[in-house]
Motif scaffolding. Structure first.
Motif, PDB file in Angstrom:
ATOM      1  N   GLU A 122      -0.818  12.204  15.189  1.00 42.94           N
ATOM      2  CA  GLU A 122       0.505  11.699  14.830  1.00 42.94           C
ATOM      3  C   GLU A 122       0.520  10.177  14.763  1.00 42.94           C
ATOM      4  OE1 GLU A 122       5.150  12.158  16.382  1.00 42.94           O
ATOM      5  OE2 GLU A 122       3.529  13.413  17.198  1.00 42.94           O
ATOM      6  N   VAL A 123       1.230   9.666  13.765  1.00 45.59           N
ATOM      7  CA  VAL A 123       1.424   8.222  13.637  1.00 45.59           C
ATOM      8  C   VAL A 123       2.584   7.814  14.537  1.00 45.59           C
ATOM      9  CG1 VAL A 123       2.155   6.379  12.069  1.00 45.59           C
ATOM     10  CG2 VAL A 123       0.483   8.091  11.305  1.00 45.59           C
ATOM     11  N   ALA A 124       2.371   6.774  15.366  1.00 47.37           N
ATOM     12  CA  ALA A 124       3.411   6.314  16.280  1.00 47.37           C
ATOM     13  C   ALA A 124       4.310   5.270  15.638  1.00 47.37           C
ATOM     14  CB  ALA A 124       2.782   5.740  17.544  1.00 47.37           C
ATOM     15  N   SER A 125       3.714   4.347  14.875  1.00 47.04           N
ATOM     16  CA  SER A 125       4.490   3.265  14.269  1.00 47.04           C
ATOM     17  C   SER A 125       3.613   2.488  13.303  1.00 47.04           C
ATOM     18  CB  SER A 125       5.020   2.304  15.343  1.00 47.04           C
ATOM     19  OG  SER A 125       3.948   1.639  15.983  1.00 47.04           O
ATOM     20  N   LEU A 126       4.264   1.604  12.566  1.00 49.89           N
ATOM     21  CA  LEU A 126       3.530   0.619  11.773  1.00 49.89           C
ATOM     22  C   LEU A 126       3.401  -0.655  12.599  1.00 49.89           C
ATOM     23  CD1 LEU A 126       5.001   0.976   8.165  1.00 49.89           C
ATOM     24  CD2 LEU A 126       3.279   2.352   9.345  1.00 49.89           C
ATOM     25  N   GLU A 127       2.271  -1.293  12.492  1.00 48.01           N
ATOM     26  CA  GLU A 127       2.027  -2.529  13.228  1.00 48.01           C
ATOM     27  C   GLU A 127       2.347  -3.718  12.328  1.00 48.01           C
ATOM     28  OE1 GLU A 127       0.475  -4.039  17.034  1.00 48.01           O
ATOM     29  OE2 GLU A 127       1.098  -2.068  16.309  1.00 48.01           O
ATOM     30  N   ILE A 128       3.314  -4.522  12.754  1.00 44.62           N
ATOM     31  CA  ILE A 128       3.761  -5.662  11.968  1.00 44.62           C
ATOM     32  C   ILE A 128       3.459  -6.938  12.754  1.00 44.62           C
ATOM     33  CG2 ILE A 128       5.683  -6.701  10.708  1.00 44.62           C
ATOM     34  CD1 ILE A 128       4.991  -3.843   9.840  1.00 44.62           C
ATOM     35  N   VAL A 129       2.789  -7.891  12.112  1.00 43.20           N
ATOM     36  CA  VAL A 129       2.479  -9.179  12.721  1.00 43.20           C
ATOM     37  C   VAL A 129       2.900 -10.282  11.764  1.00 43.20           C
ATOM     38  CG1 VAL A 129       0.673 -10.697  13.613  1.00 43.20           C
ATOM     39  CG2 VAL A 129       0.553  -8.232  14.049  1.00 43.20           C
ATOM     40  N   GLU A 130       3.771 -11.174  12.235  1.00 48.10           N
ATOM     41  CA  GLU A 130       4.241 -12.302  11.428  1.00 48.10           C
ATOM     42  C   GLU A 130       4.751 -11.837  10.065  1.00 48.10           C
ATOM     43  OE1 GLU A 130       1.100 -15.151  11.276  1.00 48.10           O
ATOM     44  OE2 GLU A 130       1.358 -15.754  13.385  1.00 48.10           O
ATOM     45  N   THR A 136      -6.778   5.844   2.799  1.00 41.60           N
ATOM     46  CA  THR A 136      -6.849   6.704   3.980  1.00 41.60           C
ATOM     47  C   THR A 136      -5.621   7.600   4.021  1.00 41.60           C
ATOM     48  OG1 THR A 136      -8.129   5.103   5.264  1.00 41.60           O
ATOM     49  CG2 THR A 136      -6.902   6.757   6.507  1.00 41.60           C
ATOM     50  N   TYR A 137      -5.841   8.871   4.267  1.00 41.20           N
ATOM     51  CA  TYR A 137      -4.769   9.863   4.348  1.00 41.20           C
ATOM     52  C   TYR A 137      -4.473  10.146   5.813  1.00 41.20           C
ATOM     53  CZ  TYR A 137      -2.360  14.363   3.592  1.00 41.20           C
ATOM     54  OH  TYR A 137      -1.462  15.388   3.569  1.00 41.20           O
ATOM     55  N   PHE A 138      -3.223   9.890   6.241  1.00 39.51           N
ATOM     56  CA  PHE A 138      -2.808  10.157   7.614  1.00 39.51           C
ATOM     57  C   PHE A 138      -2.072  11.493   7.653  1.00 39.51           C
ATOM     58  CE2 PHE A 138      -3.333   5.608   7.331  1.00 39.51           C
ATOM     59  CZ  PHE A 138      -3.943   5.267   8.532  1.00 39.51           C
ATOM     60  N   ALA A 139      -2.676  12.486   8.286  1.00 39.79           N
ATOM     61  CA  ALA A 139      -2.084  13.831   8.317  1.00 39.79           C
ATOM     62  C   ALA A 139      -0.757  13.831   9.077  1.00 39.79           C
ATOM     63  CB  ALA A 139      -3.057  14.821   8.933  1.00 39.79           C
ATOM     64  N   HIS A 140      -0.611  12.955  10.077  1.00 34.59           N
ATOM     65  CA  HIS A 140       0.626  12.789  10.855  1.00 34.59           C
ATOM     66  C   HIS A 140       1.036  14.144  11.458  1.00 34.59           C
ATOM     67  CE1 HIS A 140       4.171  10.906  12.278  1.00 34.59           C
ATOM     68  NE2 HIS A 140       4.995  11.307  11.334  1.00 34.59           N
ATOM     69  N   THR A 141       2.219  14.613  11.185  1.00 32.73           N
ATOM     70  CA  THR A 141       2.697  15.848  11.801  1.00 32.73           C
ATOM     71  C   THR A 141       2.501  17.067  10.907  1.00 32.73           C
ATOM     72  OG1 THR A 141       4.925  15.406  10.961  1.00 32.73           O
ATOM     73  CG2 THR A 141       4.424  14.637  13.185  1.00 32.73           C
ATOM     74  N   ARG A 142       1.874  16.864   9.767  1.00 31.33           N
ATOM     75  CA  ARG A 142       1.643  17.988   8.861  1.00 31.33           C
ATOM     76  C   ARG A 142       0.246  18.552   9.097  1.00 31.33           C
ATOM     77  NH1 ARG A 142       5.282  18.843   5.004  1.00 31.33           N
ATOM     78  NH2 ARG A 142       3.792  19.984   3.734  1.00 31.33           N
ATOM     79  N   PRO A 143       0.020  19.817   8.696  1.00 34.63           N
ATOM     80  CA  PRO A 143      -1.321  20.388   8.841  1.00 34.63           C
ATOM     81  C   PRO A 143      -2.347  19.563   8.073  1.00 34.63           C
ATOM     82  CG  PRO A 143       0.299  22.094   8.299  1.00 34.63           C
ATOM     83  CD  PRO A 143       0.989  20.778   8.126  1.00 34.63           C
ATOM     84  N   ALA A 144      -3.497  19.402   8.664  1.00 32.30           N
ATOM     85  CA  ALA A 144      -4.557  18.662   7.986  1.00 32.30           C
ATOM     86  C   ALA A 144      -5.008  19.417   6.737  1.00 32.30           C
ATOM     87  CB  ALA A 144      -5.736  18.465   8.925  1.00 32.30           C
ATOM     88  N   PRO A 145      -5.371  18.702   5.687  1.00 30.48           N
ATOM     89  CA  PRO A 145      -5.824  19.368   4.459  1.00 30.48           C
ATOM     90  C   PRO A 145      -7.046  20.237   4.736  1.00 30.48           C
ATOM     91  CG  PRO A 145      -5.417  17.039   4.072  1.00 30.48           C
ATOM     92  CD  PRO A 145      -5.355  17.234   5.547  1.00 30.48           C
ATOM     93  N   THR A 146      -7.057  21.404   4.120  1.00 34.29           N
ATOM     94  CA  THR A 146      -8.192  22.315   4.251  1.00 34.29           C
ATOM     95  C   THR A 146      -8.571  22.814   2.867  1.00 34.29           C
ATOM     96  OG1 THR A 146      -6.706  24.206   4.574  1.00 34.29           O
ATOM     97  CG2 THR A 146      -7.493  23.064   6.557  1.00 34.29           C
ATOM     98  N   GLY A 147      -9.693  23.506   2.803  1.00 33.99           N
ATOM     99  CA  GLY A 147     -10.109  24.143   1.562  1.00 33.99           C
ATOM    100  C   GLY A 147     -10.232  23.169   0.403  1.00 33.99           C
TER     101      GLY A 147
END
Length: 324
Positions: free
Chosen positions: A201-209, A173-184
Motif C-alpha cells: 500500500e502507498v502511504a503518501s506522496l513525498e513532497i520536498v520544497e 513503475t506500477y504501484f499495485a497499492h490496494t488493488r490485486p497485483a497484476p497476474t497472468g
C-alpha cells in the motif's frame, strides 16, 4: 457584459467549458438566442496549458475560456456566472432555477457541466493534482517525458495507463497499492515493457520544497518518482438533472458515471442534449468542443423542425380561412 437575464431563450447551455462555449457559438451564429450559465469551476483549472488542440497548443485554460466567452458574446450570446439548482420541463419548454434564486426559461437545454475527478485517499494526490500528479498521457506525456513516472493503481484501466505512459518514458513503475497485483497476461505485458511492479500500500506522496520526490510506501520505503499518474474515478456533474428524470449511470468501462446519450448528444428526455465530459468521460478539450458544436447543430435542426410544423399549421389554417 451583463448578468441580467432575459425571461426566455431558445437554448440554455449549462456549463461554460469547451463543449458549452463551442455549442453556444454555433447556436449564436445560427441566430438563436442563447444563454450560457457557468459555475466557474473548470476541471482543467490546475493545468498550466491545454495540449493537443490545434492552433491553441499550450494555451492556459483560463485564457482559452476567456477567448471563447468573447466569441460567443460577439454573436449576441450571453454568458453569466451561476449554478443551476433545478430544471423542470413543461409543455412549452424548460424552467431553470439558479442557486441565487434567479429563474429563466428556454425551449431547449444543452448540458455541458463536465465531471468531477475522484482521487484515491492518498495524502498528497489532491494537492499536487494537475502539477506532478497527472492522469492523461496525451495531456501531460510530453511534459513528463523521460522522467521517472509512477502509476498508482486505482481502477480497471490502471495497467493500460501504465502501458500508455511507457510510450513517453522507459522508467515507469506500477504501484499495485490496494488493488490485486497484476497476474497472468497483465503481468507479462508489464514485464515485457520493462515496467516494474511495486507491491504494498502507498502511504503518501513525498513532497520536498514544493516538488514531488517520490512515493512513500506503508512500510516506510521511498520510491523516487518525478511524476505520479493516477486514473481517477470520473463522475458527471449533473445533480440538477434529477428533476428531469436524468441521472448518471455507471459507464460500461467501469471508470465512473456519465449521462447516457445517442451519438448526437440527445438524451432520453425530449429537448435535452449533453456534450463533453458529462457524457463522454474520456473526451479531451478538442473532442469536447467538437461534440458541443455537433449537439448545437442538432438542437438548431430540432428547433427548425418545430418551427416549420407550426408554420405549416398556421399556413393551412390561413388557406382554410380564405376558402370559407
Amino acid at each position: 457584459m451583463t448578468e441580467q437575464l432575459n425571461d426566455s431563450y431558445d437554448v440554455i447551455v449549462v456549463g461554460g467549458g469547451a463543449a458549452g462555449l463551442n455549442g453556444a457559438l454555433m447556436l449564436a451564429r445560427a441566430r438563436r438566442t442563447v444563454l450560457v450559465i457557468d459555475a466557474g469551476a473548470p476541471r482543467n483549472a490546475p493545468a498550466e496549458g491545454v495540449h493537443g488542440l490545434l492552433a491553441r497548443e499550450g494555451m492556459p485554460p483560463g485564457e482559452l475560456l476567456e477567448r471563447g466567452r468573447a466569441e460567443v458574446r460577439q454573436y449576441g450570446g450571453q454568458v453569466v456566472t451561476g449554478e443551476v439548482e433545478t430544471a423542470v420541463r413543461d409543455e412549452t419548454g424548460f424552467g431553470v432555477t439558479l442557486a441565487d434564486g434567479r429563474t429563466v426559461r428556454s425551449r431547449r437545454l444543452l448540458v455541458t457541466t463536465g465531471l468531477v475527478d475522484v482521487l484515491p485517499d492518498v495524502p498528497g494526490l489532491r494537492e499536487r493534482w494537475g502539477r506532478d500528479v497527472v492522469h492523461c498521457p496525451y495531456c501531460h506525456g510530453w511534459e513528463v517525458r523521460d522522467g521517472a513516472i509512477g502509476v498508482l493503481a486505482s481502477g480497471p484501466l490502471s495497467v493500460h495507463q501504465a502501458l500508455l505512459f511507457r510510450q513517453w518514458s522507459a522508467d515507469v513503475t506500477y504501484f499495485a497499492h490496494t488493488r490485486p497485483a497484476p497476474t497472468g497476461e497483465e503481468a507479462e505485458r508489464l514485464a515485457a515493457r520493462g515496467i516494474k511492479v511495486v507491491h504494498g500500500e502507498v502511504a503518501s506522496l513525498e513532497i520536498v520544497e514544493d516538488r514531488l520526490v517520490g512515493v512513500r510506501m506503508s512500510d516506510g520505503t521511498l520510491v523516487s518518482r518525478d511524476t505520479v499518474a493516477v486514473a481517477t474515478r470520473m463522475e458527471a456533474r449533473a445533480g440538477f438533472l434529477a428533476t428531469l428524470g436524468l441521472r448518471p449511470v455507471e459507464h460500461p468501462a467501469g471508470v465512473g458515471e456519465h449521462i447516457p446519450a445517442d451519438p448526437t448528444g440527445r438524451t432520453d428526455v425530449p429537448g435535452v442534449w449533453v456534450a463533453g465530459n458529462v457524457t463522454d468521460l474520456s473526451a479531451q478539450v478538442g473532442p469536447a468542443a467538437a461534440a458541443g458544436a455537433g449537439a448545437a447543430a442538432q438542437i438548431n435542426a430540432d428547433l427548425i423542425e418545430e418551427e416549420t410544423r407550426q408554420a405549416v399549421a398556421a399556413y393551412r389554417e390561413l388557406l382554410s380561412a380564405g376558402s370559407r
